[in-house]
Design a protein around this motif. Sequence first.
Motif, short mmCIF file in Angstrom:
data_model
loop_
_atom_site.label_atom_id
_atom_site.label_comp_id
_atom_site.label_asym_id
_atom_site.label_seq_id
_atom_site.Cartn_x
_atom_site.Cartn_y
_atom_site.Cartn_z
N GLY A 59 13.35 26.75 37.70
CA GLY A 59 13.09 27.49 38.79
C GLY A 59 13.25 26.41 40.11
N ILE A 60 14.01 25.29 39.79
CA ILE A 60 14.22 24.53 40.88
C ILE A 60 15.68 24.24 41.08
N ASP A 61 16.06 24.57 42.57
CA ASP A 61 17.04 24.30 42.89
C ASP A 61 17.48 22.51 43.58
N ALA A 62 16.34 22.32 44.11
CA ALA A 62 16.33 21.03 44.59
C ALA A 62 14.88 20.53 44.60
N PHE A 63 14.35 19.11 44.65
CA PHE A 63 12.86 18.72 44.34
C PHE A 63 12.71 17.49 45.03
N ALA A 64 11.44 17.14 45.60
CA ALA A 64 11.39 15.64 45.97
C ALA A 64 9.86 15.71 45.15
N GLY A 65 9.58 14.39 44.63
CA GLY A 65 8.33 13.78 44.37
C GLY A 65 8.90 13.19 42.79
N ASN A 66 7.59 13.55 41.85
CA ASN A 66 7.77 12.99 40.55
C ASN A 66 7.40 14.10 39.55
N LEU A 67 8.36 14.55 38.64
CA LEU A 67 8.19 15.70 37.78
C LEU A 67 6.99 15.32 36.66
N GLY A 68 6.59 14.04 37.01
CA GLY A 68 5.12 13.86 36.07
C GLY A 68 4.15 13.99 36.88
N GLY A 69 4.17 14.25 38.32
CA GLY A 69 2.96 14.70 39.05
C GLY A 69 3.00 15.62 40.10
N ASN A 97 8.24 31.91 38.28
CA ASN A 97 9.20 31.05 37.33
C ASN A 97 8.86 29.59 37.51
N VAL A 98 8.88 29.40 38.88
CA VAL A 98 8.75 27.70 39.30
C VAL A 98 7.20 27.22 38.74
N LEU A 99 6.43 28.30 38.99
CA LEU A 99 4.85 27.99 38.72
C LEU A 99 4.74 27.98 37.22
N LYS A 100 5.34 28.74 36.40
CA LYS A 100 5.20 28.73 34.74
C LYS A 100 5.86 27.60 34.49
N ALA A 101 6.88 27.08 34.85
CA ALA A 101 7.80 26.12 34.51
C ALA A 101 6.78 24.69 34.78
N ALA A 103 3.54 24.72 34.96
CA ALA A 103 2.46 24.60 33.86
C ALA A 103 2.77 24.15 32.45
N MET A 104 3.98 24.79 32.10
CA MET A 104 4.71 24.21 30.89
C MET A 104 5.03 22.61 30.74
N ASN A 105 5.42 22.24 31.92
CA ASN A 105 6.03 20.76 31.80
C ASN A 105 5.20 19.54 32.51
N GLY A 106 4.14 19.97 33.04
CA GLY A 106 3.24 18.81 33.52
C GLY A 106 3.28 18.55 34.71
N HIS A 107 3.98 19.31 35.79
CA HIS A 107 3.87 18.75 37.07
C HIS A 107 3.12 19.98 37.92
N THR A 108 2.95 19.64 39.27
CA THR A 108 2.10 20.44 40.04
C THR A 108 3.13 20.80 41.33
N ILE A 109 3.17 22.02 41.67
CA ILE A 109 3.81 22.54 43.16
C ILE A 109 2.93 22.47 44.11
N GLU A 138 -4.13 31.41 46.27
CA GLU A 138 -4.38 31.75 45.00
C GLU A 138 -3.99 30.18 44.29
N HIS A 139 -2.65 29.54 44.77
CA HIS A 139 -2.25 28.54 43.68
C HIS A 139 -2.42 27.10 44.54
#
Length: 323
Positions: A59-69, A97-101, A103-109, A138-139
């Motif tokens: 659910g990510i087209d682009a992101f900034a940060g760390n996918l472990g965080g 979709n991005v929130l579900k991913a 939760a499954m992969n251990g990063h926070t939006i 909510e999130h």
Amino acid sequence: MPDSIAVPTGVQPISFDVHAVRGGSPGGARDDFETMIAQLAAATTPNVRSIAANPGDWGIDAFAGNLGGVITVWQSKYFMPVTTKKHVQQVKDSLDNVLKAAAMNGHTIASWILCIPSSMDGPMTAWWDTWTKAKEKEHSLVIQLWDETALRKKLLSPEGDDVRRAFYETYAQAAPAPMEQLRLVFEIEDDKAAALGSALFIRQMAEAGHVELGSAKRQFFNADLVAREIAHKDVPAEVAALSSADATLHGLWEMQFNECAAEDALRLHTRVWREVRNEHDKLPKLLRLELVHSWGLVHRLVDNRKAGWVKHWREIATEHSDS
């Protein structure tokens, strides 16, 4: 009245319809707009990356940060010519979709940015304002909107100017500028080619699985001739132009390395070479470089221990000793 946006004299108006023209189909338009959004995000925010669809992109087209965080996510939707309530479900699904991913992969939006090339009509705007407030609470995240007004403002900023020119002046007709003759590309003599067999850039390519290395030696040889000539003449404008070219090519390599960190090393080399070809015409004209020279400058970056073709390239550079 809507906020006015100052447009410098002579700047071509930004039309988001150009993505459909260039893309040639709805899918092509979406992909072209998504590419623009990733580049605009990278131009205005440090350390922006993309996720390759393999098979999904989380659910990510682009992101900034760390996918472990914690990360900020840009999500593009090519809604044209207006965004209405018929698009509500797509917007909902994107955030879900991005929130579900996450939760499954251990990063926070921390922040989710919806990017659309149009404006919302009244009913859609009312729904958006209510829905975003509820979802933020909510999130525990921040939701932003980059609609056509926000996008134009960012594209017309100094940070976004290169992206604007790349995507929205594509079809502008300009008188060709007079150009000096390009540099000659020389053959490399056998003894010099043999001597380069122990060079670090050759070692790096061999580590990446490359077998045929003749053209790489010729590219390096010709780029090194240019660099030595510029250093010897010591003309400030040429020295600055070479430094600019090195910085641009290093940035291209770094972006592709970060995106390919988990992929096969040969694919990194291929992708960097493709990006260098695309960027070649934008390098300083003062240098009068052929494409061979531009590729050779990348080899010089590798040989100078600033880049490499495998994940452990720094280890190779550290242990390597030129004969």
